[in-house]
Design a protein around this motif. Sequence first.
Motif, PDB file in Angstrom:
ATOM      1  N   ASP A 287       0.863  -1.177   0.000  1.00 48.20           N
ATOM      2  CA  ASP A 287       0.000   0.000   0.000  1.00 48.20           C
ATOM      3  C   ASP A 287       0.905   1.234   0.000  1.00 48.20           C
ATOM      4  OD1 ASP A 287      -1.806   2.002   0.337  1.00 48.20           O
ATOM      5  OD2 ASP A 287      -2.735   1.194   2.135  1.00 48.20           O
ATOM      6  N   ALA A 288       0.783   2.076  -1.013  1.00 44.24           N
ATOM      7  CA  ALA A 288       1.680   3.223  -1.166  1.00 44.24           C
ATOM      8  C   ALA A 288       1.570   4.189   0.018  1.00 44.24           C
ATOM      9  CB  ALA A 288       1.379   3.953  -2.473  1.00 44.24           C
ATOM     10  N   ARG A 289       0.388   4.323   0.616  1.00 41.47           N
ATOM     11  CA  ARG A 289       0.238   5.264   1.731  1.00 41.47           C
ATOM     12  C   ARG A 289       1.021   4.792   2.952  1.00 41.47           C
ATOM     13  NH1 ARG A 289      -6.065   5.412   2.371  1.00 41.47           N
ATOM     14  NH2 ARG A 289      -5.606   3.182   2.295  1.00 41.47           N
ATOM     15  N   GLU A 290       0.857   3.512   3.320  1.00 41.44           N
ATOM     16  CA  GLU A 290       1.608   2.982   4.457  1.00 41.44           C
ATOM     17  C   GLU A 290       3.110   3.030   4.187  1.00 41.44           C
ATOM     18  OE1 GLU A 290       0.234  -0.889   5.344  1.00 41.44           O
ATOM     19  OE2 GLU A 290      -1.827  -0.276   5.795  1.00 41.44           O
ATOM     20  N   PHE A 291       3.480   2.770   2.947  1.00 37.94           N
ATOM     21  CA  PHE A 291       4.891   2.790   2.579  1.00 37.94           C
ATOM     22  C   PHE A 291       5.486   4.178   2.815  1.00 37.94           C
ATOM     23  CE2 PHE A 291       7.996   3.455  -0.948  1.00 37.94           C
ATOM     24  CZ  PHE A 291       8.980   2.589  -0.489  1.00 37.94           C
ATOM     25  N   LEU A 292       4.805   5.236   2.333  1.00 37.78           N
ATOM     26  CA  LEU A 292       5.313   6.595   2.494  1.00 37.78           C
ATOM     27  C   LEU A 292       5.285   7.039   3.953  1.00 37.78           C
ATOM     28  CD1 LEU A 292       3.916   8.496  -0.611  1.00 37.78           C
ATOM     29  CD2 LEU A 292       6.278   7.942  -0.094  1.00 37.78           C
ATOM     30  N   GLN A 293       4.279   6.611   4.706  1.00 40.19           N
ATOM     31  CA  GLN A 293       4.234   6.969   6.121  1.00 40.19           C
ATOM     32  C   GLN A 293       5.427   6.385   6.878  1.00 40.19           C
ATOM     33  OE1 GLN A 293       0.397   5.610   7.373  1.00 40.19           O
ATOM     34  NE2 GLN A 293      -0.708   7.385   6.527  1.00 40.19           N
ATOM     35  N   GLY A 294       5.803   5.139   6.552  1.00 39.61           N
ATOM     36  CA  GLY A 294       6.967   4.540   7.190  1.00 39.61           C
ATOM     37  C   GLY A 294       8.252   5.266   6.822  1.00 39.61           C
ATOM     38  N   ILE A 295       8.364   5.690   5.582  1.00 42.93           N
ATOM     39  CA  ILE A 295       9.572   6.405   5.152  1.00 42.93           C
ATOM     40  C   ILE A 295       9.686   7.752   5.884  1.00 42.93           C
ATOM     41  CG2 ILE A 295      10.731   7.504   3.198  1.00 42.93           C
ATOM     42  CD1 ILE A 295      10.850   4.541   3.027  1.00 42.93           C
ATOM     43  N   GLU A 318      -6.948   3.933  -1.509  1.00 42.24           N
ATOM     44  CA  GLU A 318      -5.872   2.950  -1.453  1.00 42.24           C
ATOM     45  C   GLU A 318      -5.181   2.847  -2.813  1.00 42.24           C
ATOM     46  OE1 GLU A 318      -5.226  -1.809  -0.387  1.00 42.24           O
ATOM     47  OE2 GLU A 318      -7.220  -0.888  -0.368  1.00 42.24           O
ATOM     48  N   LEU A 319      -3.863   2.953  -2.801  1.00 43.88           N
ATOM     49  CA  LEU A 319      -3.072   2.852  -4.025  1.00 43.88           C
ATOM     50  C   LEU A 319      -2.071   1.704  -3.842  1.00 43.88           C
ATOM     51  CD1 LEU A 319      -2.316   6.624  -4.758  1.00 43.88           C
ATOM     52  CD2 LEU A 319      -4.127   5.191  -5.720  1.00 43.88           C
ATOM     53  N   ASN A 320      -2.277   0.616  -4.591  1.00 43.91           N
ATOM     54  CA  ASN A 320      -1.406  -0.550  -4.484  1.00 43.91           C
ATOM     55  C   ASN A 320      -0.292  -0.473  -5.528  1.00 43.91           C
ATOM     56  OD1 ASN A 320      -2.815  -1.910  -2.395  1.00 43.91           O
ATOM     57  ND2 ASN A 320      -4.388  -2.492  -3.885  1.00 43.91           N
ATOM     58  N   PRO A 433       3.734   2.879 -12.228  1.00 44.08           N
ATOM     59  CA  PRO A 433       2.435   2.267 -12.564  1.00 44.08           C
ATOM     60  C   PRO A 433       1.815   1.585 -11.346  1.00 44.08           C
ATOM     61  CG  PRO A 433       4.095   1.704 -14.207  1.00 44.08           C
ATOM     62  CD  PRO A 433       4.816   2.360 -13.076  1.00 44.08           C
ATOM     63  N   LEU A 434       0.488   1.712 -11.227  1.00 47.67           N
ATOM     64  CA  LEU A 434      -0.238   1.020 -10.167  1.00 47.67           C
ATOM     65  C   LEU A 434      -0.278  -0.481 -10.451  1.00 47.67           C
ATOM     66  CD1 LEU A 434      -3.242   3.501  -9.801  1.00 47.67           C
ATOM     67  CD2 LEU A 434      -1.385   3.175  -8.162  1.00 47.67           C
ATOM     68  N   ALA A 435      -0.410  -1.264  -9.387  1.00 49.47           N
ATOM     69  CA  ALA A 435      -0.499  -2.716  -9.544  1.00 49.47           C
ATOM     70  C   ALA A 435      -1.788  -3.066 -10.284  1.00 49.47           C
ATOM     71  CB  ALA A 435      -0.460  -3.402  -8.181  1.00 49.47           C
ATOM     72  N   ASN A 436      -1.688  -3.964 -11.255  1.00 48.44           N
ATOM     73  CA  ASN A 436      -2.873  -4.384 -12.004  1.00 48.44           C
ATOM     74  C   ASN A 436      -3.553  -5.558 -11.299  1.00 48.44           C
ATOM     75  OD1 ASN A 436      -1.301  -6.675 -12.688  1.00 48.44           O
ATOM     76  ND2 ASN A 436      -0.476  -5.596 -14.481  1.00 48.44           N
ATOM     77  N   GLU A 437      -4.650  -6.042 -11.889  1.00 53.22           N
ATOM     78  CA  GLU A 437      -5.417  -7.116 -11.270  1.00 53.22           C
ATOM     79  C   GLU A 437      -4.601  -8.395 -11.137  1.00 53.22           C
ATOM     80  OE1 GLU A 437      -8.329  -6.971  -9.882  1.00 53.22           O
ATOM     81  OE2 GLU A 437      -8.494  -4.833 -10.315  1.00 53.22           O
ATOM     82  N   HIS A 438      -3.752  -8.660 -12.123  1.00 52.74           N
ATOM     83  CA  HIS A 438      -2.928  -9.879 -12.076  1.00 52.74           C
ATOM     84  C   HIS A 438      -1.968  -9.830 -10.887  1.00 52.74           C
ATOM     85  CE1 HIS A 438      -0.529 -13.273 -13.379  1.00 52.74           C
ATOM     86  NE2 HIS A 438       0.559 -12.518 -13.290  1.00 52.74           N
TER      87      HIS A 438
END
Length: 864
Positions: A287-295, A318-320, A433-438
């Motif tokens: 999750d990009a938000r949690e990732f940036l918060q940790g950084i 949510e941005l994966n 790029p955002l994560a796709n369905e696959h």
Amino acid sequence: MEEPLQSEARTAAAFGESEDALRLQRRRVGLALGSLLMPAGLLLDFSQYPQQFGLLLTIRLLTTVILAGGLVCTYFVQFGKRFSVYSLALVTLPSVAIAMMVFVTDGSRSTYYVGLILVMLVVQLIGFAGIESAIYCGITSVAYILAMVCHRDFVPDDLPRVAQIAFFLFATSAVCVTLCHLNYRNRRSEFFLRLSLDEKNRQLEHLDQLRTDFLANVSHELRTPLTLIVAPLQELLSATQPLPQEVGESLGLINRNVDRLYSLVNDLLDIVRIDNAVLRLDRQLIDAREFLQGITRSVKPFAETKNIRLETELSTQELNLFLDVMRAERVLLNLLQNALKFTPAGGRVIVSLRRAGVQAVIAVEDDGPGILASERQKVFDRFYQSANGKAPAQGLGLGLGLAIAREIVRQHGGELALEDGRLRGCCFVVRIPLANEHDIQTETSSPLQSANPNLPLEHSQAIPAASSASELDGQAPDLKNLVLVIDDEEDLRRYLMKSLIVEYAVIGCPNGSSGIKAATANPPCCILLDLMLPDMSGLDVLSKLRQISDLNDTKIIVLTANTDERPKIAALRSGADDFLSKPFSITEVRARVAGMVRSSLAQAELRREREELERSMRELKQTQGQLIQSEKMRALGSLAAGLLHEINNPVNYTLMAVRILEKDLPAAPQMTETVADIRQGIQRISEIITDLRGFAYAESETAPTPFSLLEVVEGVRRFAAHELDDINFQVADSVKPVSGLRVVGLRSQVMQVLLNLVLNAATAIRKCAAVDSPTITLSARREQQRAFITVQDNGCGIPADRLPRVCDPFYTSAEPGKGLGLGLSICDTIVRRHGGRLRITSEEGHGTAVEFDLPLELSSGISV
């Protein structure tokens, strides 16, 4: 001077080979075109010269066949240097054929000369050199002029026309020769130019490889001294007792600069990986938000110390992202550290996250001096550092951070750019790029773990340090928990040994050969093996260690300064159990060694238990065999008891009748002797029945008595006389000494054993038709308090696969109705009850020897 001359000769030879290949290719094309175009002119022949069509058809077809045959030969025949002459002759053939067609038609008034000129112009495209083109054009021109002059209708008035046509032919020839010569020169110049460019490219690639190797080697070599700094530093910082303030500040300064040096080393290694295209990503869904918060949380203390406001503007949705977490952290930490470094006290740094279509946009803005417009295009260049006078004078690094960050982002399919932001400083924007369905279906989110090499190493509770040892190398303690350290760096080797000797016995070796000897002499539980050794490769040492059977339970941890995947994969294939990348903390070393030692001891214990289980299984099988044998013997005893009861009475009646017959017979010597033999036989049967009753009922056996072995042997000879008529039965002298060989036992049972063995030997001899002089030998020998009796024959012998079973009850190799298979089993039982053992040795085709032993009579005067 010789070397330049040789180089020029090699270059000329290479050009010659290239020209030969081009000539072959083009002339094949020319021959193929000629084979196709010659028959195409038949329509012109039919319309212009119908009277000579047959002759013209013959010329065209013959030329076509020769051209096609020559083309085929170029694929199957190696002409070598003669190819030029061969191909020139074939290519000239169509021109000669056209000259012949001119001759058979109208001569100087024939229109075929136009086709001849066209052929001359086309032929120069097939790779002729100047001299070859001159020969071709000369032959063509002469052939055509001769065709005109020698024509039957030629008159002097035709000379102006001949001169006109000859002019066009010679002019065309001059053009062809000039073009061919120029083309040849151009090809030669182009070849040498291309060769020179290739050589320059190889030199540049070599220099680039040297540069890459230099960076890699320097980075790897720096990791070992870094280890010797990091490991003791971590041990001091994690000590339980408080340190003086001055010492703590000094250690903190050392720790920060070690982290900085470690970051620079990683930058150099990443450059090497990028250049060698071995930068591999280990992606996971986050999750990009949690990732940036940790950084941002990790750098917030640094921002507070500089009085800088660190603000975050994160998307609410949510941005994966599908990222390599370690490398993505490195990119964003690099941008944040740069922003905090160049932002003055009281300024702001903004980290924002938003969605733009199918991309996540991460922006890092600062309130610093910014970058000059003239330098914006250079900030991502390697080793470039800003010349902005407002930048800090220290801590600029190598100028690789942004270059590496951009390459990492591109590896993820995104882009890193410098754009205009809301603040007056710099605004670096990362688009990924955002994560796709696959990606979402195939990957699961994992907890975010900080793996950034720029951050300080984590501290753990340290194991109390060992007392210093004067000399650890060369020790060979014979302890259960033995650890072997193989490393050529003396300081690192001694430090590892000193750190591990608290809990383990430790041996140190400076090279691979001494390490292999030490491991062979005293197998350790765990080996710490460096991949870079002076005498041999660490992979070679690893392979040799894994070939030693005594080291099957030993665990091997590989120490390496190389963080690439290929050496690790090669080490795993060679038998490595774990890795430690330099630099490492001593806490990590202790933890991994402890785990490996426990695993090694558990594996060794499991191996011992398995061996004990296998031994128990073998003993169980042996016991089962003995139980089966016992059951067979019990069944045999029960069967013998029933049979003996039924046989005993008829035998007694017969013996009584024989005794009455002896009283009533006349005193004829021959008749008396015959009846006496019958009585002895009946008595023998009665004794055997009595013995078998003892076999069936052991509790009813009579007491053993001493008797002469020679008397028993003579009885056997008498009872088996009818079976030994055609066999030489020999009794060795060892059986009949002067004083007599006396043994202790049941006389009738011993006679039964010998009789059975002799009869079996006779039967075996008769089965073997190839025996020239059938012989049975009975011998004996004394050994301590036992007499060993052997019955040996020269019959066919017993096959090796049957030998272990011949004493089993009811086992027989005879034909049905010829025996019950009880003879040897009864003999074996009788011998065992006498405290002896029946031994059978046989070689198929060379006879059999059966040996058993009996106790000697101690009072007979025999020395034992």
